[in-house]
Write an enzyme that holds these catalytic residues in place. Structure first.
Site, PDB file in Angstrom:
ATOM      1  N   LYS A   1       1.160  -4.077   4.578  1.00 18.50           N
ATOM      2  CA  LYS A   1       2.551  -4.196   5.065  1.00 18.50           C
ATOM      3  C   LYS A   1       2.628  -3.891   6.548  1.00 18.50           C
ATOM      4  O   LYS A   1       3.306  -4.574   7.309  1.00 18.50           O
ATOM      5  CB  LYS A   1       3.459  -3.226   4.307  1.00 18.50           C
ATOM      6  CG  LYS A   1       3.815  -3.712   2.926  1.00 18.50           C
ATOM      7  CD  LYS A   1       4.838  -2.818   2.280  1.00 18.50           C
ATOM      8  CE  LYS A   1       4.293  -1.458   1.942  1.00 18.50           C
ATOM      9  NZ  LYS A   1       4.068  -1.175   0.567  1.00 18.50           N
TER      10      LYS A   1
ATOM     11  N   HIS B   1       4.073   5.447  10.104  1.00 19.80           N
ATOM     12  CA  HIS B   1       4.323   5.345   8.655  1.00 19.80           C
ATOM     13  C   HIS B   1       4.076   6.702   8.004  1.00 19.80           C
ATOM     14  O   HIS B   1       3.081   7.363   8.286  1.00 19.80           O
ATOM     15  CB  HIS B   1       3.391   4.300   8.032  1.00 19.80           C
ATOM     16  CG  HIS B   1       3.627   4.137   6.569  1.00 19.80           C
ATOM     17  ND1 HIS B   1       4.654   3.382   6.057  1.00 19.80           N
ATOM     18  CD2 HIS B   1       2.995   4.674   5.496  1.00 19.80           C
ATOM     19  CE1 HIS B   1       4.636   3.439   4.739  1.00 19.80           C
ATOM     20  NE2 HIS B   1       3.635   4.220   4.374  1.00 19.80           N
TER      21      HIS B   1
HETATM   22  N1  URA Z   1       3.637   3.505  -0.362  1.00 20.02           N
HETATM   23  C1  URA Z   1       3.263   2.202  -0.366  1.00 20.02           C
HETATM   24  O1  URA Z   1       3.710   1.415   0.452  1.00 20.02           O
HETATM   25  N2  URA Z   1       2.372   1.801  -1.300  1.00 20.02           N
HETATM   26  C2  URA Z   1       1.839   2.639  -2.210  1.00 20.02           C
HETATM   27  O2  URA Z   1       1.029   2.209  -2.989  1.00 20.02           O
HETATM   28  C3  URA Z   1       2.255   3.987  -2.207  1.00 20.02           C
HETATM   29  C4  URA Z   1       3.154   4.401  -1.253  1.00 20.02           C
END
Ligand code: URA
Length: 444
Positions: free
Chosen positions: A189, A84
């Site tokens: 996530k 990520h």
């Molecule tokens: N990316 C994300 O998924 N969440 C955030 O709060 C900032 C960047």
């Protein structure tokens, strides 16, 4: 246990620590619609101003994760690893890394986001390939990972739905730039994907969310701690985003540059970062003994053609038209391709990522509001990068757009992104630190 929501907001407002059960209550109430936006906004602002400690950040991640389901990929053999990035300009690394790692037998169930503001998003880049779909059902997600060892898609409604709602609210209540809120949002996530391990590219600099290296390290530390607390080995790299990654900015242009790298060409910074992050993913998957050995494997996957073949496979599996991958010229060019030529002579000492990201949005490559459409062909090709010597009249960059814009204004924006010097500036390290369960180290 039931709480009075104003009591919990007051507790954070007065800089007290919320318990796991209190944070869970707030998130679950909001997620199921029993707590209005104005109360969550007040809580988010209190959390933004007073911060959350490590325990509260982990509780927040847990609560957002439990608002949906965690995908079960245990029936797919081997360690599942994702990568990520906290976002930047010209950052097409996911398009390169995912097929490299999957081509070496490690599953990569990658869930990505869209670009917002001056930053680009992997989903928009993928959708610039005609036919490519990033909206997959969970069933199809699992099927594709099983068959190809790879999937590239967007967050589904099952994955941390509380984050989706809270992120949209943060976006309009000036509460995005909070280290613990970003950490909870990203990790909920990622953990929902069903991964076993995670590599993070935490960026700092003008084109990143975190403007300073110190803040990026602070964010990386929380992200790694949360990963470890969920028993998911996590490695973070601290990466400079003062200048764009590679030479292409804009969705289809970045797909083309990714194909170039996967075919063994492309800009050296992009090859360096993508093989390093791939190496770290292979290391976490346990298929190599060190990150260095992983980098070697990643380079072999490119030179053998395996990585590019995997990219073609996934494009086809997700509905993309391979004709455009094999004959990129058939995608066409936009109405205008403006050449920006230098009025200066000297070394480029700075090429500002934020300004170039903003310029690419103006050309149509990004959106300033979630509902805006983007132009897949719009963007910038940088013909010169930091450290290069430029003569007057040489091409600095080309601007691609379907919009009829004022070329004088575009030129002014392009020029203002560049700083000049009479000496070549000392190159700054692209990746400054590595952070894992053993702590923070300078990366060299
Ligand atoms: N990316 C994300 O998924 N969440 C955030 O709060 C900032 C960047």
């Amino acid at each position: 246990m039931d709480y009075q929501i104003p009591d919990l907001i007051r507790k954070k407002r007065d800089n007290n620590i919320l318990s796991d059960s209190e944070i869970n209550y707030l998130v679950q109430q909001y997620s199921k619609g029993s707590m209005p936006d104005y109360q969550m906004s007040a809580f988010l602002m209190a959390a933004y101003l007073n911060g959350l400690n490590d325990q509260e950040s982990t509780s927040l991640t847990h609560a957002m994760l439990s608002s949906g389901s965690i995908l079960d990929l245990t029936h797919i053999p081997g360690v599942k690893v994702d990568k990520h990035s906290t976002g930047g300009v010209g950052d097409k690394l996911s398009l390169i890394i995912a097929p490299i790692v999957a081509s070496l037998g490690v599953s990569v169930p990658m869930v990505s986001g869209r670009g917002l503001g001056h930053t680009g998003g992997t989903l928009d880049k993928l959708e610039s390939i005609p036919g490519f779909t990033v909206d997959l059902s969970l069933e199809r997600y699992v099927k594709i990972v099983k068959k190809h060892g790879l999937v590239l898609m967007g967050q589904t409604i099952e994955m941390a739905p509380a984050d989706k709602k809270m992120y949209a609210l943060r976006d309009v209540t000036a509460t995005v730039e909070s280290v613990p809120l970003i950490a909870g949002s990203i990790m909920s996530k990622k953990l929902a994907e069903g991964i076993d391990a995670l590599v993070l590219d935490v960026k700092y600099g003008s084109g990143a969310f975190m403007k300073t290296q110190t803040h990026a390290i602070e964010l990386a530390q929380i992200l790694v701690d949360i990963g470890q607390s969920f028993n998911k080995p996590t490695i973070a790299f601290i990466t400079s985003m003062e200048t764009p990654t590679g030479s292409a900015i804009g969705n289809w242009l970045e797909v083309l540059e990714s194909i170039d790298v996967l075919k063994g060409n492309g800009p050296s910074d992009t090859i360096y970062q993508s093989t390093l992050l791939s190496g770290a993913m292979l290391y976490l998957a346990g298929t190599v003994a060190s990150i260095e050995a992983g980098i070697k494997e990643a380079k072999n996957a490119i030179s053998s053609g395996k990585a590019f073949q995997k990219f073609r496979d996934i494009v086809q599996a997700q509905g993309g038209d391979l004709n455009y991958i094999d004959n990129p010229n058939s995608r066409g060019i936009p109405k205008h391709c403006y050449t920006i030529t230098s009025r200066n002579q000297g070394y480029i000492t700075s090429l500002d990522a934020y300004q170039l990201g903003t310029l690419s949005v103006r050309l149509g490559a990004g959106r300033l509001q979630k509902e805006h459409n983007i132009d897949p062909l719009a963007g910038i090709i940088l013909e010169k990068k930091i450290g290069e010597y430029v003569q007057k009249g040489e091409t600095l960059m080309t601007l691609h757009t379907n919009k009829d814009l004022d070329i004088g204004e575009l030129e002014r924006c392009a020029f203002s992104s560049i700083e000049w010097g009479t000496f070549q500036a000392e190159p700054q390290p692209l990746i400054s630190h590595i952070l894992d369960k053993n702590g923070l180290r300078v990366y060299s």
